[in-house]
Design a protein around this motif. Sequence first.
Motif, PDB file in Angstrom:
ATOM      1  N   ARG A  16       0.817  -1.210   0.000  1.00  0.00           N
ATOM      2  CA  ARG A  16       0.000   0.000   0.000  1.00  0.00           C
ATOM      3  C   ARG A  16       0.854   1.265   0.000  1.00  0.00           C
ATOM      4  O   ARG A  16       0.421   2.317  -0.483  1.00  0.00           O
ATOM      5  CB  ARG A  16      -0.950  -0.001   1.199  1.00  0.00           C
ATOM      6  CG  ARG A  16      -1.935  -1.169   1.172  1.00  0.00           C
ATOM      7  CD  ARG A  16      -2.874  -1.141   2.363  1.00  0.00           C
ATOM      8  NE  ARG A  16      -3.765  -2.297   2.363  1.00  0.00           N
ATOM      9  CZ  ARG A  16      -4.685  -2.536   3.290  1.00  0.00           C
ATOM     10  NH1 ARG A  16      -4.827  -1.693   4.315  1.00  0.00           N
ATOM     11  NH2 ARG A  16      -5.452  -3.607   3.218  1.00  0.00           N
ATOM     12  N   ARG A  74      -4.644   4.587   0.402  1.00  0.00           N
ATOM     13  CA  ARG A  74      -4.783   4.263   1.822  1.00  0.00           C
ATOM     14  C   ARG A  74      -3.524   4.592   2.619  1.00  0.00           C
ATOM     15  O   ARG A  74      -3.577   4.771   3.838  1.00  0.00           O
ATOM     16  CB  ARG A  74      -5.133   2.780   1.984  1.00  0.00           C
ATOM     17  CG  ARG A  74      -6.521   2.421   1.520  1.00  0.00           C
ATOM     18  CD  ARG A  74      -6.746   0.926   1.497  1.00  0.00           C
ATOM     19  NE  ARG A  74      -5.944   0.267   0.465  1.00  0.00           N
ATOM     20  CZ  ARG A  74      -6.041  -1.008   0.142  1.00  0.00           C
ATOM     21  NH1 ARG A  74      -6.903  -1.780   0.798  1.00  0.00           N
ATOM     22  NH2 ARG A  74      -5.291  -1.532  -0.813  1.00  0.00           N
ATOM     23  N   ASN A  76      -2.089  -0.339   7.563  1.00  0.00           N
ATOM     24  CA  ASN A  76      -1.766  -0.466   6.132  1.00  0.00           C
ATOM     25  C   ASN A  76      -0.492  -1.247   5.849  1.00  0.00           C
ATOM     26  O   ASN A  76      -0.033  -1.304   4.708  1.00  0.00           O
ATOM     27  CB  ASN A  76      -1.669   0.914   5.459  1.00  0.00           C
ATOM     28  CG  ASN A  76      -3.022   1.579   5.370  1.00  0.00           C
ATOM     29  OD1 ASN A  76      -3.981   0.959   4.919  1.00  0.00           O
ATOM     30  ND2 ASN A  76      -3.114   2.821   5.820  1.00  0.00           N
TER      31      ASN A  76
END
Length: 536
Positions: A206, A214, A295
Amino acid sequence: MSNVEEIELPPDPERVIVGLRDTGYEFNTAVADIVDNSIAANATHVQLWLVADLRGDIRLMIADNGDGMNRDGLINAMQYGSKARPSAASLGKYGLGLKTASTAFCKKLSVISRPDGNTPALMATWDLYHVAKVNKWSLLLNEECDPEALENLDLVAPGHAGTVVLWEDVDRLLKEYQDPAGAPARKALKSREDALREHLSMVYQRFLDPDDERARNVIMELNGKPVVAWDPFQSKLSELVADEPIETELSDNRSAAFRVRAFILPRREEFPDEKAAAAAKLSNDRQGIYIYRENRLIHDADWLGLYQKEPHLTGLRIEFSFDHKLDDAFHLDIKKSQIILNDDLANWLQGEFLPAPRREANRRYREGQQKVISKKGEGAHDTSNTNIRNREAAAGGPKVNIADPNTGEAVVENRHGTTRLKLTITSAKRPGEVFVQPVEGINNGLLFQPALIEGHKGVQVNTSHPYYQKVYVPNLNRSVTMQGLDSLMWALAVAELSTVQDHTASLFRDMRFEVSRVLEKLVETLPEPDVDKDVA
């Protein structure tokens, strides 16, 4: 009232610092723990170097352009059980990872850091030999920094704050080689590099993916080459079949949230090309729950003890994301690599969320498997049909004639007389396939049934039945085995027609049902076939 004496009892430095080398870190997990510190320090660029010199001595350097540290900050970072970061959302959690992750593989850990572009860098070192020699928790501070580390700091953070973590005396990464600088040792180190690259690309996906909103974007390189994000869910090609954002209340009345999503990946032959299929890393090992904290992937490809991995769920991957508020509820371990589900969450996953995606993944796998089996099984019964044709006259059997092709009624003449019964009347799907005919599904899930195929006494075998899946499929390329299995099926069908009477027809149907049921039970524990592997 008794007197209580309070005694300060510091642990023995050498025994503890050496003992903490055995906390169970794997190399990839250890490196990721250090990268966590770079990301927690707001770095946007991280460079990793895993190299060996001409003597085979290995060094690992991780340089970043994060916030950096002054003297006090550096000393705190090197303290075992360092003070907590201001943000509870930090990827660094316990104040142990930098030290324990590093000394799990090296005997000399140095951190070189500067708080801005104007302040000279300072180096702090834990040297396990030195700690053992002086028998004190003696951290070495040095204004003269390792030249190569300082050079890397200037490259990744020119005129900027930043930090370099340096491992020296790396003694636990590779096994001992007679020639540490020889080709076998270098090949082993390259293998470690490749595995680390794969791990980083998954753990920090991510952060590495500029299109993923995100997490903030981080550029990462290993030995001069970019680390490219790998999405385990292949979200641009897979199908999202379940999505549950959950709000929950903790025991201290705080609220917290987590999100669970289920993706089903296409089968290999459904990907647009082989490159896309290879990128998805389709394998039984990759199914399961992928857990993200803030994340960052902390645990991957596992059913957390809820289920066993099964081939027919190869395409199912579950995303489970939560933030730091749920750390205590999930009993996050020191390596941030494992969580323990509480009973309520485990029951919700197993009882409410996962059953539907698992059923759908299973259905799609079976459908796709059937297509592959049908395609790869074409011609697998040809030898059996040829053999039976050559022996049909010798095998004997009743006369069977079509009475009404519209209703599927046939007249069977056997030694007990003439019987009129319903029989599957069909044509060959392939030239010569008139004795043993594979079909996708038979009513009531039967394994086999008698049939009249272009006027010949034949048998239809159900390719959807577990017995076919687990016994036939692994042997589709074995001619003798196929002839043995097919001859048995054909013989059972002909034997039924040879002995059936009006009042026994229903009994024979019941017998076929019971045989099919018993065989299904008997093969339950046999392994699921890997169609791509078993059927070449």
